[in-house]
Design a protein around this motif. Structure first.
Motif, PDB file in Angstrom:
ATOM      1  N   ARG B 164       0.790  -1.333   0.009  1.00 17.18           N
ATOM      2  CA  ARG B 164       0.061  -0.035   0.108  1.00 17.18           C
ATOM      3  C   ARG B 164       0.848   1.323  -0.268  1.00 17.18           C
ATOM      4  NH1 ARG B 164      -5.073   1.171  -1.154  1.00 17.18           N
ATOM      5  NH2 ARG B 164      -4.364   3.217  -1.685  1.00 17.18           N
ATOM      6  N   LEU B 167       2.375   1.898  -3.196  1.00 20.18           N
ATOM      7  CA  LEU B 167       1.450   2.450  -4.278  1.00 20.18           C
ATOM      8  C   LEU B 167       1.156   4.007  -3.993  1.00 20.18           C
ATOM      9  CD1 LEU B 167      -0.833   1.550  -6.436  1.00 20.18           C
ATOM     10  CD2 LEU B 167      -2.316   1.536  -4.441  1.00 20.18           C
ATOM     11  N   ASP B 168       0.925   4.411  -2.763  1.00 17.56           N
ATOM     12  CA  ASP B 168       0.713   5.641  -2.429  1.00 17.56           C
ATOM     13  C   ASP B 168       2.087   6.431  -2.832  1.00 17.56           C
ATOM     14  OD1 ASP B 168      -1.540   4.986  -1.226  1.00 17.56           O
ATOM     15  OD2 ASP B 168      -1.028   5.094   0.823  1.00 17.56           O
ATOM     16  N   ALA B 171       2.124   7.073  -6.485  1.00 17.40           N
ATOM     17  CA  ALA B 171       0.681   7.817  -6.805  1.00 17.40           C
ATOM     18  C   ALA B 171       1.057   9.534  -6.227  1.00 17.40           C
ATOM     19  CB  ALA B 171      -0.491   7.692  -5.776  1.00 17.40           C
ATOM     20  N   SER B 182      -6.939  12.243  -3.112  1.00 14.15           N
ATOM     21  CA  SER B 182      -7.395  10.665  -2.523  1.00 14.15           C
ATOM     22  C   SER B 182      -7.097  10.448  -1.211  1.00 14.15           C
ATOM     23  CB  SER B 182      -6.641   9.678  -3.384  1.00 14.15           C
ATOM     24  OG  SER B 182      -6.954  10.018  -4.898  1.00 14.15           O
ATOM     25  N   ILE B 184      -4.080  11.046   0.119  1.00 18.15           N
ATOM     26  CA  ILE B 184      -2.662  10.495   0.433  1.00 18.15           C
ATOM     27  C   ILE B 184      -1.967  11.855   0.878  1.00 18.15           C
ATOM     28  CG2 ILE B 184      -0.452   9.573  -0.575  1.00 18.15           C
ATOM     29  CD1 ILE B 184      -2.496   8.161  -2.646  1.00 18.15           C
TER      30      ILE B 184
ATOM     31  N   ARG C 100      -7.246   1.446  -6.654  1.00 17.40           N
ATOM     32  CA  ARG C 100      -6.636   0.888  -5.192  1.00 17.40           C
ATOM     33  C   ARG C 100      -6.252   2.302  -4.424  1.00 17.40           C
ATOM     34  NH1 ARG C 100      -1.778  -2.753  -5.780  1.00 17.40           N
ATOM     35  NH2 ARG C 100      -1.908  -2.552  -3.551  1.00 17.40           N
ATOM     36  N   ILE C 101      -5.490   3.309  -5.327  1.00 12.87           N
ATOM     37  CA  ILE C 101      -5.139   4.319  -4.745  1.00 12.87           C
ATOM     38  C   ILE C 101      -6.460   4.987  -4.249  1.00 12.87           C
ATOM     39  CG2 ILE C 101      -4.275   6.810  -5.202  1.00 12.87           C
ATOM     40  CD1 ILE C 101      -2.699   5.588  -7.322  1.00 12.87           C
ATOM     41  N   GLY C 102      -7.654   5.077  -5.141  1.00 14.63           N
ATOM     42  CA  GLY C 102      -8.819   5.503  -4.523  1.00 14.63           C
ATOM     43  C   GLY C 102      -9.302   4.836  -3.258  1.00 14.63           C
ATOM     44  N   ALA C 103      -8.942   3.837  -2.805  1.00 11.70           N
ATOM     45  CA  ALA C 103      -9.234   3.118  -1.651  1.00 11.70           C
ATOM     46  C   ALA C 103      -8.256   3.665  -0.157  1.00 11.70           C
ATOM     47  CB  ALA C 103      -9.309   1.399  -1.818  1.00 11.70           C
ATOM     48  N   HIS C 104      -7.484   4.415  -0.934  1.00 18.41           N
ATOM     49  CA  HIS C 104      -6.704   4.592   0.335  1.00 18.41           C
ATOM     50  C   HIS C 104      -7.496   4.786   1.711  1.00 18.41           C
ATOM     51  CE1 HIS C 104      -3.069   6.668   2.217  1.00 18.41           C
ATOM     52  NE2 HIS C 104      -3.913   7.453   2.827  1.00 18.41           N
ATOM     53  N   LEU C 105      -8.388   5.589   1.606  1.00 20.66           N
ATOM     54  CA  LEU C 105      -9.093   6.179   2.641  1.00 20.66           C
ATOM     55  C   LEU C 105     -10.329   5.144   3.229  1.00 20.66           C
ATOM     56  CD1 LEU C 105      -9.579   9.742   1.828  1.00 20.66           C
ATOM     57  CD2 LEU C 105      -8.349   8.861   3.766  1.00 20.66           C
TER      58      LEU C 105
END
Lengths: 376, 295, 235
Positions: B164, B167-168, B171, B182, B184, C100-105
């Motif tokens: 994760r 990925l962040d 991004a 989003s 981040i 998946r980035i959108g699912a960060h929160l």
């Protein structure tokens, strides 16, 4: 972002200091002095500078000669970076070229003044050749390539040891004053450097103002627009690169007159970055800044030599960072701000304000970012 | 043929280090869109910390780990304190080039001031001795370097592709504004990127020190090769940086051996030529997707 | 119905240039509100101020919590999702990674959540391993919307979703938006030049001119307003 807002909301003395600091970061337009004042200042400075060597110690003359040499380099580099927006971290290479051309030719029996035009031509051509591909490179790419050039220079000199005598370097006995002058060597060399810097000053003013200056700045600020206005941007950029290399080459030749020695390790990365400190501390895109900066890089090593071998580099490094944060327009920017109230009140006919406009550096100016406006 | 194979192996070992340093240059470039000219000097400084800790009696491996931690914190701090205030406008790039040059000089002189300019001995972490590779031989250190860089690359791959956090980070590098929208914390991701770059550099410094001899100027040439590697691989491609590093290492060694004009002392010219040629003819590099941004 | 977003006396702009002056509006829970306005009226600025990309003065509260002054990622965490103009996808990452980035929160099951969006937008499912940058404009817009809705926001800010899309695609997109609103009850604040479609799914609407809110009412009221009809609906 948020902490900025918290502190800027008028916190007494602290807020005032912040405001003053913010003002230091603003760009300043060139002073618009009356023509007579410009000419008078120039004559006064030139006159004092011409008489000075007769009254001071030889070592002072040598130091001041170095200041003038660096000022020439600074003017050339400023044409490139300040006015034309191309960054070069590799001008130490052209300085070395000028110095080695001079040293090798003088050693071969050439007259030391005769090598000057040769060095100008050689560095101009080298600069032009290097500038040809470089003009296709932008920003970071140019910085990378020129930094690589700076790093490679000492080893290139060592590699060409048939001419350069490699690591050993070349010792010379040169630039002796003609007998009719009755001058000492230090005084004579000083005057040669003075002539050099005055010529460079006048030339730079001509290049940076008027039609040529406007096309330089136009290419810096917006290449696409400049091109549509008929500025031949690629030719302009290559020419500026070549001219600034030639300035630096002249500096290299004069350096040989003063120091009478060339060795590969004098022309490494440290010199390249010292040149950058020169224009940053002095003030990007200004002519007087080259002089302020030249004093800086000449005297910092002297003043710090007693502290530690590393102190000069530390001062250069810190000053690069601090100036970018606090006063990105250097000492010249400060001088402009300080002198403006006085100069603006002096009566007299003013020439058309030079085409250079306020310099732009740093993302910290208060100006609106155009890209952001588009989205609204 | 034997000479050739030997040169190839030697080239791969130095190339792995170039690739790793290039990787840290690339991580920073992806995060902030700038080239950190102080990247090599940060590695050099960390190598000094390793040496210092080791001379105080800390076991070498632990000393390397410690210096990597410190370099991580330092890299993250540099992003926060020196880089971020300038923002990301086009005009900021010239300022940032100058700031990182300043940092480069501060670190070299800082190391010179603290530890002097005499070279220091750092023992090879993988020990002395030679390992036979077919008909050629390789020092244990050289082999260790290749393995260490390989392990590090795999770990980074895992971080960026499988977690994760990775990925962040990607991004945040790819589109900071959308990443922020989003949820981040982009600032922290940038610091993390710079921190990672610092830590990788520290590893490179410690691994390179035994060969290069530890002194304040040891990384200048290495940085040049790393730039060549990053340019060749593509400035925004981590994989490209590693492969570019290996290629540059091998090319440099071969040119030094087989091209007379270049010889052993002028190998740096290979880096300059590679940078020039790639930028002129294939500016996005072998694996990159965009050209190095303009100032 | 209770108020979700309440904006009062909002001023915002870029540096010294003030684009929005004294803007007030409300969005009720579960409601779709539409902001109409010409290019340069300040529609984008309004959304950017609400999601914290730029600074704003005044009040903008979500369930009574002041949003202005918070960083974007905090505002996102409070449940405001912003689909910026030009879609703002992560072009060099795959469709699946974008989601998946959108699912960060989001706290829920990421896989199931992503699967749900593949059902709503099957074309995204077909292209899950493709780079977002290689999708068509309509697919990218779907992806951006799906990504923004991944964490299950309370308020979706949409900036000109129809920009650069073919008429058919736009119609499909607005139909999907209407369905999503009906099914999930996500409130939306849509900024549009394409007044027809927006007013169809909106229940309230406002008109922004030169940075000021010049009229507001139900979607029907604005549709019946002669000036608006002439300027934005063209009949």
């Amino acid at each position: 972002m948020s902490d900025e807002r918290r502190t800027s909301g008028g916190m007494g003395a602290f807020g005032a200091v912040r405001q003053q600091l913010a003002r230091l970061r603003e760009p300043h337009a060139p002073l618009d002095a009356p023509t007579w004042l410009r000419v008078a200042t120039f004559c006064l400075v030139a006159g004092v500078a011409a008489l000075l060597p007769l009254y001071v110690q030889p070592y002072v003359n040598f130091d001041l000669s170095m200041v003038m040499i660096y000022a020439i380099v600074g003017m050339g580099l400023n044409l490139l970076t300040g006015f034309n927006g191309q960054i070069s971290l590799g001008h130490s290479a052209f300085f070395a070229t000028g110095a080695y051309v001079a040293a090798v030719a003088i050693q071969d029996g050439w007259h030391y003044l005769a090598v000057l035009p040769v060095a100008v031509v050689v560095t101009f051509v080298l600069g032009y050749l290097f500038g040809l591909p470089a003009l296709r490179l932008q920003g970071l790419q140019l910085a990378l390539v020129t930094l690589a050039l700076a790093i490679v220079t000492p080893s290139a000199i060592k590699r060409l040891d048939d001419f350069t005598k490699g690591q050993e370097g070349i010792n010379l006995y040169t630039a002796q004053p003609p007998e009719w002058t009755g001058l000492e060597r230090d005084q004579w060399v000083y005057l040669l450097c003075l002539v050099g810097v005055l010529v460079a000053w006048i030339l730079t003013r001509r290049l940076s103002t008027g039609r040529i200056g406007r096309s330089l700045v136009a290419v810096r600020d917006n290449e696409t627009v400049a091109r549509t206005l008929g500025v031949r941007s690629s030719r302009t950029k290559t020419m500026v690169f070549a001219i600034s290399a030639a300035y630096t080459g002249v500096g290299g030749v004069l350096y040989v007159y003063v120091v009478q020695f060339v060795g590969p390790d004098s022309f490494g990365l440290v010199m390249a970055i010292a040149f950058i400190s020169l224009i940053v501390v002095g003030g990007l895109g200004t002519i007087s800044g080259a002089v302020f900066g030249a004093f800086f890089i000449t005297y910092v090593p002297e003043w710090t030599a007693g502290i530690n071998q590393a102190a000069a580099g530390m001062v250069y490094g810190l000053s690069l960072i601090i100036f970018m944060f606090v006063m990105p327009f250097g000492i010249a920017g400060l001088a402009r701000a300080a002198l403006r109230p006085v100069v603006d009140r002096v009566p007299g006919k003013r020439g058309l304000l030079s085409g250079q406009g306020a310099p732009t550096v740093g993302g910290r100016s208060a100006a609106v970012d155009e890209e952001e406006l588009v989205g609204s | 043929m034997e000479l050739f194979l030997q040169q190839l192996l030697d080239g791969l070992a130095t190339g792995a280090l170039y690739g790793a340093l290039a990787l840290s240059v690339v991580l920073v470039y992806r995060a902030s869109g700038i080239v950190n000219f102080a990247q090599g000097e940060m590695a050099m400084f960390a190598a000094f910390l390793t040496w210092q800790a080791h001379t105080w009696g800390v076991p070498l491996v632990l000393a390397i780990g410690l210096s990597m931690l410190i370099a991580f914190a330092f890299g993250a701090g540099v992003e926060r304190v020196l880089i971020r205030p300038f923002g990301t406008t086009a005009a900021a790039h010239l300022s940032l080039i100058i700031v990182t040059l300043g940092l480069m000089l501060v670190l070299t002189s800082g190391a010179g001031w603290t530890w002097g300019y005499l070279t220091k001995q750092v023992p090879p972490v993988f020990g002395e001795g030679v390992v036979d590779v077919g008909a050629s031989a390789m020092s244990r250190q050289a082999l260790g370097i290749i393995l260490a860089v390989a392990v590090m690359s795999v770990l980074l791959y895992f971080l960026f592709q499988k977690t994760r956090l990775g990925l962040d980070m990607r991004a945040a590098a790819s589109n900071p504004e959308s990443a922020r929208l989003s949820g981040i914390p982009v600032g922290r991701m940038l610091m993390l990127g710079w921190g990672l770059a610092g830590a990788i550099g520290a590893l490179v410094g410690a691994l390179a020190a035994p060969q290069l001899f530890l002194q304040p100027n040891m990384m200048a040439a290495m940085l040049l090769y790393a730039f060549a590697a990053a340019t060749l691989g593509g400035f925004d491609s981590p994989v490209g940086a590693l492969i570019g590093g290996l290629l540059v290492g091998v090319l440099e060694n071969m040119a030094g051996t087989y091209i007379d004009i270049i010889g052993n002392d002028f190998k740096q010219a290979v880096a300059l030529i590679i940078i020039m040629a790639v930028l002129l003819f294939k500016p996005e590099g072998l694996f990159g997707s965009r050209t190095v941004a303009r100032v | 119905m209770s108020t979700l977003l309440e904006v009062q006396g909002l001023h915002a702009g870029y540096g010294p240039v003030e684009v929005l002056r004294d803007v007030s509006l409300t969005v009720e829970q579960g409601q779709v509100a539409v902001v109409l306005g010409a290019n340069g009226a300040g529609k984008t600025t309004l959304l950017r101020a609400l999601s914290g990309i730029i600074k704003g003065r005044g009040r903008a509260t979500l369930d009574g919590r002041q949003l202005l002054g918070l960083p974007s990622e905090r505002i996102a965490a409070l449940g405001v999702s912003h689909v910026p103009q030009g879609r703002g996808t992560f072009a060099n990452m795959t469709v699946e990674e974008n989601l998946r980035i959108g699912a960060h929160l989001s706290r829920g099951d990421e896989k199931a959540e992503i699967g749900k969006w593949y059902e709503i937008f099957p074309r995204l499912g077909d292209r899950r391993t493709q780079q977002a940058g290689s999708l068509s404009g309509g697919e990218q817009q779907m992806l951006a919307v799906a990504r923004a809705l991944m964490p299950g926001p309370r308020l979706l800010l949409l900036d000109e979703p129809s920009l650069g899309l073919a008429p058919n695609t736009t119609r499909d997109l607005f139909a999907s938006l209407g369905r999503i609103n009906a099914e999930t009850g996500t409130a939306m604040l849509i900024v549009e030049q394409n007044a027809h479609l927006a007013l169809d799914i909106g229940s309230t609407a406002m008109l922004l001119e030169a940075g000021r809110m010049v009229s507001s009412g139900t979607a029907q009221e604005l549709r019946d307003n002669d000036d608006i009809r002439r300027a934005y609906l063209g009949y």
